[in-house]
Write a protein that holds these residues in place. Structure first.
Motif, PDB file in Angstrom:
ATOM      1  N   GLY A 175       1.483   6.622  -6.909  1.00  0.00           N
ATOM      2  CA  GLY A 175       0.358   7.188  -7.640  1.00  0.00           C
ATOM      3  C   GLY A 175      -0.611   6.166  -8.198  1.00  0.00           C
ATOM      4  N   ALA A 176      -0.473   4.902  -7.839  1.00  0.00           N
ATOM      5  CA  ALA A 176      -1.343   3.859  -8.362  1.00  0.00           C
ATOM      6  C   ALA A 176      -2.508   3.536  -7.426  1.00  0.00           C
ATOM      7  N   LEU A 177      -2.489   4.053  -6.222  1.00  0.00           N
ATOM      8  CA  LEU A 177      -3.553   3.806  -5.254  1.00  0.00           C
ATOM      9  C   LEU A 177      -4.398   5.068  -5.146  1.00  0.00           C
ATOM     10  N   PRO A 178      -5.714   4.948  -5.275  1.00  0.00           N
ATOM     11  CA  PRO A 178      -6.554   6.146  -5.196  1.00  0.00           C
ATOM     12  C   PRO A 178      -6.443   6.819  -3.833  1.00  0.00           C
ATOM     13  N   ARG A 179      -6.630   8.111  -3.812  1.00  0.00           N
ATOM     14  CA  ARG A 179      -6.582   8.887  -2.566  1.00  0.00           C
ATOM     15  C   ARG A 179      -7.909   8.720  -1.829  1.00  0.00           C
ATOM     16  N   ASN A 180      -7.988   7.648  -1.072  1.00  0.00           N
ATOM     17  CA  ASN A 180      -9.180   7.289  -0.337  1.00  0.00           C
ATOM     18  C   ASN A 180      -8.798   7.173   1.137  1.00  0.00           C
ATOM     19  N   PRO A 181      -9.557   7.811   2.034  1.00  0.00           N
ATOM     20  CA  PRO A 181      -9.196   7.735   3.467  1.00  0.00           C
ATOM     21  C   PRO A 181      -9.148   6.309   4.010  1.00  0.00           C
ATOM     22  N   ARG A 182      -9.987   5.434   3.512  1.00  0.00           N
ATOM     23  CA  ARG A 182      -9.977   4.048   3.992  1.00  0.00           C
ATOM     24  C   ARG A 182      -8.715   3.313   3.547  1.00  0.00           C
ATOM     25  N   LEU A 183      -8.272   3.589   2.339  1.00  0.00           N
ATOM     26  CA  LEU A 183      -7.042   2.959   1.856  1.00  0.00           C
ATOM     27  C   LEU A 183      -5.806   3.624   2.446  1.00  0.00           C
ATOM     28  N   GLU A 184      -5.910   4.921   2.720  1.00  0.00           N
ATOM     29  CA  GLU A 184      -4.761   5.663   3.227  1.00  0.00           C
ATOM     30  C   GLU A 184      -4.354   5.213   4.632  1.00  0.00           C
ATOM     31  N   ALA A 238       0.826  -1.204   0.000  1.00  0.00           N
ATOM     32  CA  ALA A 238       0.000   0.000   0.000  1.00  0.00           C
ATOM     33  C   ALA A 238       0.862   1.257   0.000  1.00  0.00           C
ATOM     34  N   THR A 239       1.965   1.237   0.719  1.00  0.00           N
ATOM     35  CA  THR A 239       2.853   2.395   0.773  1.00  0.00           C
ATOM     36  C   THR A 239       3.471   2.679  -0.589  1.00  0.00           C
ATOM     37  N   VAL A 240       3.975   1.645  -1.243  1.00  0.00           N
ATOM     38  CA  VAL A 240       4.593   1.831  -2.561  1.00  0.00           C
ATOM     39  C   VAL A 240       3.547   2.255  -3.582  1.00  0.00           C
ATOM     40  N   LEU A 241       2.387   1.630  -3.572  1.00  0.00           N
ATOM     41  CA  LEU A 241       1.337   1.998  -4.525  1.00  0.00           C
ATOM     42  C   LEU A 241       0.813   3.406  -4.286  1.00  0.00           C
ATOM     43  N   TYR A 242       0.647   3.786  -3.024  1.00  0.00           N
ATOM     44  CA  TYR A 242       0.126   5.111  -2.697  1.00  0.00           C
ATOM     45  C   TYR A 242       1.089   6.211  -3.147  1.00  0.00           C
ATOM     46  N   TYR A 297      16.253   3.616   0.701  1.00  0.00           N
ATOM     47  CA  TYR A 297      16.503   3.707  -0.729  1.00  0.00           C
ATOM     48  C   TYR A 297      15.781   2.631  -1.522  1.00  0.00           C
ATOM     49  N   VAL A 298      15.554   1.485  -0.929  1.00  0.00           N
ATOM     50  CA  VAL A 298      14.875   0.409  -1.642  1.00  0.00           C
ATOM     51  C   VAL A 298      13.437   0.809  -1.952  1.00  0.00           C
ATOM     52  N   LEU A 299      12.731   1.324  -0.960  1.00  0.00           N
ATOM     53  CA  LEU A 299      11.352   1.733  -1.203  1.00  0.00           C
ATOM     54  C   LEU A 299      11.281   2.989  -2.067  1.00  0.00           C
ATOM     55  N   HIS A 300      12.227   3.898  -1.920  1.00  0.00           N
ATOM     56  CA  HIS A 300      12.258   5.067  -2.799  1.00  0.00           C
ATOM     57  C   HIS A 300      12.450   4.639  -4.254  1.00  0.00           C
ATOM     58  N   PHE A 301      13.277   3.632  -4.486  1.00  0.00           N
ATOM     59  CA  PHE A 301      13.481   3.118  -5.832  1.00  0.00           C
ATOM     60  C   PHE A 301      12.193   2.494  -6.368  1.00  0.00           C
ATOM     61  N   GLU A 305       5.848   6.466   7.448  1.00  0.00           N
ATOM     62  CA  GLU A 305       7.154   6.466   8.110  1.00  0.00           C
ATOM     63  C   GLU A 305       8.209   5.701   7.314  1.00  0.00           C
ATOM     64  N   LEU A 306       7.758   4.804   6.436  1.00  0.00           N
ATOM     65  CA  LEU A 306       8.720   4.048   5.639  1.00  0.00           C
ATOM     66  C   LEU A 306       9.505   4.945   4.695  1.00  0.00           C
ATOM     67  N   LEU A 307       8.862   5.960   4.148  1.00  0.00           N
ATOM     68  CA  LEU A 307       9.526   6.843   3.193  1.00  0.00           C
ATOM     69  C   LEU A 307       9.912   8.186   3.789  1.00  0.00           C
ATOM     70  N   ASP A 308       9.130   8.660   4.734  1.00  0.00           N
ATOM     71  CA  ASP A 308       9.344  10.003   5.274  1.00  0.00           C
ATOM     72  C   ASP A 308       9.958   9.972   6.656  1.00  0.00           C
TER      73      ASP A 308
END
Length: 75
Positions: free
Chosen positions: A37-46, A30-34, A62-66, A52-55
């Protein structure tokens, strides 16, 4: 080579801490998809997204950023 080990261990520790509080496959995917840009901006999915994984402290996962960069380039 030993200079990269602390960066890797810090990133792995952050991922493990975040995934311990959520289902592992769901949070990482979900983090990578969100952020890719492949995961819709939905509060339930968010709520599945682990920002914290990226920010984290220095943004040194670097692995997830890639993975996110690849997702953005495909979309």
């Amino acid at each position: 080579m030993s200079g990269l080990l602390p960066l890797f261990l810090r990133a792995v520790a952050r991922v493990a801490a975040c995934l311990a509080s959520r289902p592992a496959a769901t949070a990482a995917a979900a983090t990578v998809l969100y952020h890719g840009g492949a995961l819709p901006r939905n509060p339930r999915l968010e709520r599945l997204v682990c920002h914290e994984l990226l920010d984290g402290d220095g943004g040194d996962n670097y692995v997830l950023h890639f993975a996110v960069a690849v997702m953005r380039s495909l979309g």
